[in-house]
Design an enzyme around this catalytic site. Structure first.
Site, PDB file in Angstrom:
ATOM      1  N   TRP A 168       0.909  -1.210  -0.044  1.00  0.00           N
ATOM      2  CA  TRP A 168      -0.011  -0.010  -0.197  1.00  0.00           C
ATOM      3  C   TRP A 168       1.098   1.165  -0.104  1.00  0.00           C
ATOM      4  CZ3 TRP A 168      -4.559  -1.696  -1.065  1.00  0.00           C
ATOM      5  CH2 TRP A 168      -5.838  -0.860  -1.078  1.00  0.00           C
ATOM      6  N   ASP A 169       0.248   2.471  -0.025  1.00  0.00           N
ATOM      7  CA  ASP A 169       1.235   3.560  -0.052  1.00  0.00           C
ATOM      8  C   ASP A 169       1.636   4.033   1.439  1.00  0.00           C
ATOM      9  OD1 ASP A 169      -1.222   4.919   0.900  1.00  0.00           O
ATOM     10  OD2 ASP A 169      -1.070   6.323  -0.655  1.00  0.00           O
ATOM     11  N   TRP A 170       1.515   2.982   2.381  1.00  0.00           N
ATOM     12  CA  TRP A 170       2.223   3.159   3.576  1.00  0.00           C
ATOM     13  C   TRP A 170       2.462   1.900   4.151  1.00  0.00           C
ATOM     14  CZ3 TRP A 170      -1.005  -0.425   5.651  1.00  0.00           C
ATOM     15  CH2 TRP A 170      -2.603  -0.388   5.082  1.00  0.00           C
ATOM     16  N   ASN A 418     -13.933   1.415   0.142  1.00  0.00           N
ATOM     17  CA  ASN A 418     -13.113   2.785   0.490  1.00  0.00           C
ATOM     18  C   ASN A 418     -12.782   3.120  -1.194  1.00  0.00           C
ATOM     19  OD1 ASN A 418     -10.966   4.611   1.604  1.00  0.00           O
ATOM     20  ND2 ASN A 418      -9.820   3.433   0.344  1.00  0.00           N
ATOM     21  N   GLU A 419     -13.432   4.340  -1.215  1.00  0.00           N
ATOM     22  CA  GLU A 419     -12.940   5.049  -2.656  1.00  0.00           C
ATOM     23  C   GLU A 419     -13.204   4.331  -4.062  1.00  0.00           C
ATOM     24  OE1 GLU A 419      -8.824   6.546  -1.780  1.00  0.00           O
ATOM     25  OE2 GLU A 419      -9.434   7.874  -0.587  1.00  0.00           O
ATOM     26  N   GLU A 511     -11.575  11.255   5.839  1.00  0.00           N
ATOM     27  CA  GLU A 511     -10.306  11.191   5.439  1.00  0.00           C
ATOM     28  C   GLU A 511      -9.456  12.409   5.050  1.00  0.00           C
ATOM     29  OE1 GLU A 511      -8.505   8.559   2.564  1.00  0.00           O
ATOM     30  OE2 GLU A 511      -9.608   6.815   3.610  1.00  0.00           O
TER      31      GLU A 511
HETATM   32  C1  BMA Z   1      -6.753   7.204   1.326  1.00  0.00           C
HETATM   33  C2  BMA Z   1      -6.775   5.866   2.056  1.00  0.00           C
HETATM   34  C3  BMA Z   1      -5.803   5.028   1.515  1.00  0.00           C
HETATM   35  C4  BMA Z   1      -4.593   5.841   1.332  1.00  0.00           C
HETATM   36  C5  BMA Z   1      -4.484   7.171   2.081  1.00  0.00           C
HETATM   37  C6  BMA Z   1      -3.153   8.089   1.701  1.00  0.00           C
HETATM   38  O1  BMA Z   1      -7.193   7.627   0.169  1.00  0.00           O
HETATM   39  O2  BMA Z   1      -8.213   5.354   1.574  1.00  0.00           O
HETATM   40  O3  BMA Z   1      -5.943   4.135   0.485  1.00  0.00           O
HETATM   41  O4  BMA Z   1      -3.346   4.988   1.985  1.00  0.00           O
HETATM   42  O5  BMA Z   1      -5.475   7.699   1.440  1.00  0.00           O
HETATM   43  O6  BMA Z   1      -2.893   8.186   0.573  1.00  0.00           O
END
Ligand code: BMA
Length: 809
Positions: A168-170, A418-419, A511
């Site tokens: 993932w991006d983390w 999510n998204e 978020e």
């Molecule tokens: C959001 C989350 C994650 C992601 C985060 C940071 O969109 O739903 O998917 O890690 O942003 O980019």
């Protein structure tokens, strides 16, 4: 029902590699290999890269167990498997008894006649999920795209496995496999209870608890059903059919105390017991109503959570799995994280759709702590297939998870994904053929997930996606603050300044986030040498999964601060600016209550040690942001803004049920230490509201703007803790901060008093090697207001090692 739990010592085997090692179950491949000393720590250095092979090969988990003859005599035998990751063929004494293909489904296989008295062998053949996903991708009628990350496993969206295991991006890409709940052998002479789940409605002063009992039996027969809860008991003789029997019985309950979110009251829980002749299920329930008000208003459509008739401003963060290696997740550590959420005045967490449906004990903790749960279904940042086999698979998953979880009073809302609406616009394929992909999206999301939730849990809100403008609206809602929930990422991903948080007033922001580095001790734990302690060293870049992450952190330094020279100062400052970003957003949005009624920042925790948006780093240590969260989420909060040059406004937010009176004190504090009182006034903060407290003009010369700050305090009458905030008239880099002499005086064993001769900003206390936390940290310290700080947790051996950092140290 008799049961044998098959936890403990298993063997993990991989024939081609000659591996045959002990493995603890519940547990995973990587943890077992690590414990056997066969692989290096995947979190250290860049070792994750060498370990990708583990997810690309097949594994076997096996063990022997003894079955007493008495168990065989007690009737039919079933093997229950839950949280099997992911593709498995299950054998008992060499005979295939079933297959698994979704880690979110519970399987119960009939093993009567397969188990023998004495020693038996259970074998779970785990096929590589990554290879399966590749195979599935070749059979698609058209591509089903997904978001890509630096280290990743392809086509993770085609398999029902924790999506972030594939990177993932983390987070790292560690394609673990394993059994995250111990298999259980069940024996029953007649019936077994498949599920007990409830629907709760309020009827005046009473509660109506519909208790649904789902039974399974291979013979007809008769048994006694007993249901009891909160002093009410129901008993009847029932007839069992062959196959399933479903019974709904309503208990009328009064005299119970309601369940409240943290900060609003207690969390009383009552035991619900359902018993039949041969089986029993106990659950904890809580009595409360929860709804989400989306009635259109003059601004669009709100998103207001209402519990027991009271509108709640939801304060919290997004939850991701507690560790990349599931075998390492311990209830005590998770409890620490959730307790930290409550300690920072949160009342809601969002279990995000790229992770997992957490185990029962997780929601039990949320019930006890008063943390409302925004529960996503596990679909995230991708398009998903809509072929029949996939829809059927998801249908089973959703039915199981909803029945398993819906009795938890903490669960406040079900959200489809999510998204994934946003994802329709991310890929060339879906931009060109939106109709095709939108229909597939709808088949899965509304056709399967939404319709199942509506059927099984009609009293809880179904929210199609996060973000979403609401039911029936397929816009992505990323930039629309008039309706539904918003993911506001313009400050991080689009590079806008922190002030941009003031340009939107989301109805509910589920978020928004800003990254920072983890603490120096944690960074040192994954670096080999001092050479690695540099933001752009390969190891540090490896522990940063957002492409532009480090450059955003660095450019934000120069936007607001003086460029820090040392690595440790960069680490410290990254956390300061993260806290500043999120404080800027939350203070403003809370002051916009009731237009905005929720702020959940991204993200609470981490799955490994890395740069990320988290406020608590891997291992549980609070970053600067988490200390700031305790302040910006406090029930009483004040915020000050320079609305236009020279015009100061002060808002006070009071989330409690009673108005709070007190005095408002505004001082201009020079950076050389002089304090000039500007205003002192009586004020009342209205109950459950944001109150505009003051608006005044303040003429300052340019030199004064760089040489002073505005300190605002609200000192409530009575015992309520005061609220304080500070306004800088210029970016911190322009402020003429002075060299300070900060004095630390130990008082009792676990308290220190801090004093200073001139103002210091973002004073950070650090006690190397100490695992506890401070009662507050990273605050401004003024010469006229010494601070008393407690050290919470283990009493440190040596307080003299206390290190101080601030903007000019
Ligand atoms: C959001 C989350 C994650 C992601 C985060 C940071 O969109 O739903 O998917 O890690 O942003 O980019």
């Amino acid at each position: 029902m008799e049961r044998i739990t098959l936890d403990g010592n298993w063997r993990l085997q991989q024939a081609e590699r000659g591996i045959d090692i002990p493995a603890a179950i519940p547990g995973d491949t990587h943890t077992a290999l690590l414990e056997a000393g066969l692989i290096p720590d995947p979190f250290h250095g860049m070792q994750e890269q060498e370990l990708q092979w583990i997810g690309r090969v097949d594994w076997i988990l096996a063990r022997e167990f003894d079955c007493p003859a008495s168990l065989l005599e007690s009737g039919e035998l079933f093997l229950e498997l839950e949280s099997v990751d992911t593709f498995a063929e299950v054998l008992l004494n060499g005979t295939v008894i079933g297959t698994c293909e979704n880690m979110f489904v519970r399987y119960r296989f009939d093993v009567s006649g397969t188990v023998t008295a004495g020693t038996n062998t259970i074998t779970v053949k785990l096929s590589s999920a990554e290879q399966k996903a590749r195979e599935l991708s070749t059979r698609l009628p058209y591509p089903v795209p997904y978001m890509t990350y630096p280290t990743q496993s392809p086509h993770r969206n085609l398999i029902r496995k924790v999506q972030c295991h594939g990177g993932w991006d983390w987070g790292p890409c560690l394609m673990v496999a394993g059994l995250y709940e111990a298999p259980v052998l069940l024996a029953s002479p007649l019936e077994r209870i498949e599920y007990v789940h409830t629907n709760l409605t309020r009827d005046g002063d009473r509660w109506l608890l519909d208790v649904v009992t789902e039974l399974q039996s291979s013979r007809t027969g008769e048994t006694t059903l007993t249901i009891s809860c909160a002093g009410v008991r129901h008993e009847e003789r029932i007839l069992l059919q062959v196959g399933s029997t479903e019974l709904t019985r309503t208990l009328t309950i009064d005299g119970v105390e309601p369940w409240w979110p943290a900060g609003y009251g207690e969390q009383p829980l009552y035991e619900l017991r359902v018993k039949t002749g041969h089986d029993a299920v106990n659950k904890q329930v809580g009595f409360r109503t929860v709804e989400v008000d989306t009635t259109p208003d003059a601004h669009g459509r709100p998103m207001t959570f209402r519990v027991n008739g009271k509108d709640i401003f939801c304060k919290g963060a997004n939850w991701i799995p507690a560790d990349s290696l599931p075998g390492r997740i311990r209830e005590t550590d998770v409890e620490g994280l959730l307790q930290s959420a409550v300690d920072a005045n949160m009342n809601m967490i969002r279990v995000w759709g790229g992770g997992r449906y957490e185990p029962d004990w997780f929601y039990g903790l949320c019930d006890r702590l008063g943390l409302m749960v925004w529960q996503d279904f596990m679909f995230s940042c991708a398009l998903y297939p809509a072929q029949e086999y996939f829809l059927e698979n998801v249908n089973e998953e959703v039915r199981h998870q909803v029945k398993r979880l819906k009795d938890h009073p903490s669960i406040a809302l079900w959200c489809g994904n999510n998204e994934d609406i946003g994802a329709l616009t991310w890929f060339e394929e879906s931009r060109k053929q939106r109709d095709r992909y939108l229909i597939d999206y709808d088949r899965l999301n509304e056709g399967i997930i939404g319709s199942t939730v509506r059927e099984l849990d009609p009293n809880r809100t179904w929210w199609p996606s996060s973000p979403s403008a609401g039911e029936g609206d397929y816009s992505d809602n990323w930039h629309d603050d008039s309706k539904g929930d918003m993911h506001y990422w313009s400050v991080w991903h689009e590079g806008k300044p922190f002030e941009a948080y003031h340009e939107v007033t989301p109805r509910f922001c589920s978020e928004f986030g800003f990254q920072s580095f983890p603490s120096l001790p944690l960074i040192e734990s994954f670096c080999d040498t001092g050479e690695d302690l540099n933001i752009s060293s390969p190891v540090m870049e490896h522990h940063q999964r957002n492409d532009r992450g480090n450059s955003i952190i660095l450019s934000t330094f120069t936007r607001y601060f003086r460029l820090p020279a040392s690595f440790s100062d960069q680490v410290y400052l990254s956390q300061v600016q993260q806290a500043l970003a999120i404080t800027t957003a939350v203070e403003y949005w809370r002051s916009k209550r009731p237009l905005c009624m929720g702020a959940l920042y991204w993200q609470l925790n981490d799955t490994w040690p890395a740069a990320s948006w988290s406020s608590i780093e891997y291992g549980g240590r609070w970053k600067t942001l988490h200390y700031a969260a305790a302040r910006f989420f406090a029930p009483l909060m004040i915020t000050v803004r320079e609305e236009s040059p020279g015009t100061i406004t002060i808002y006070g937010v009071n989330d409690t049920e009673a108005p709070v009176s007190g005095s408002l004190q505004v001082d201009l504090v020079d950076f050389d230490g002089a304090v000039r009182g500007l205003l002192e006034d009586k004020a009342v903060l209205e109950a459950e509201a944001s109150t505009s407290m003051e608006m005044f003009g303040l003429e300052l010369s340019e030199a004064e703007r760089f040489a002073s700050c505005l300190r605002v305090r609200f000192i409530p009458d009575g015992d309520i803790p005061e609220a304080e905030t500070t306004l800088l008239f210029a970016e911190p880099k322009r402020c003429g901060l002075r060299e300070a002499a900060v004095k630390v005086t130990p008082v009792t064993g676990s308290e220190v008093i801090l004093e200073t001769d001139v103002p210091v900003l973002y004073l950070w206390l650090e006690l190397p090697g100490w695992k506890g936390r401070f009662s507050d940290n990273c605050f401004h310290l003024f010469p006229d207001r010494p601070r008393r700080i407690s050290l919470l947790g283990d009493i440190p051996k040596d307080r003299t090692a206390l290190k101080l950092m601030h903007l000019r140290h």
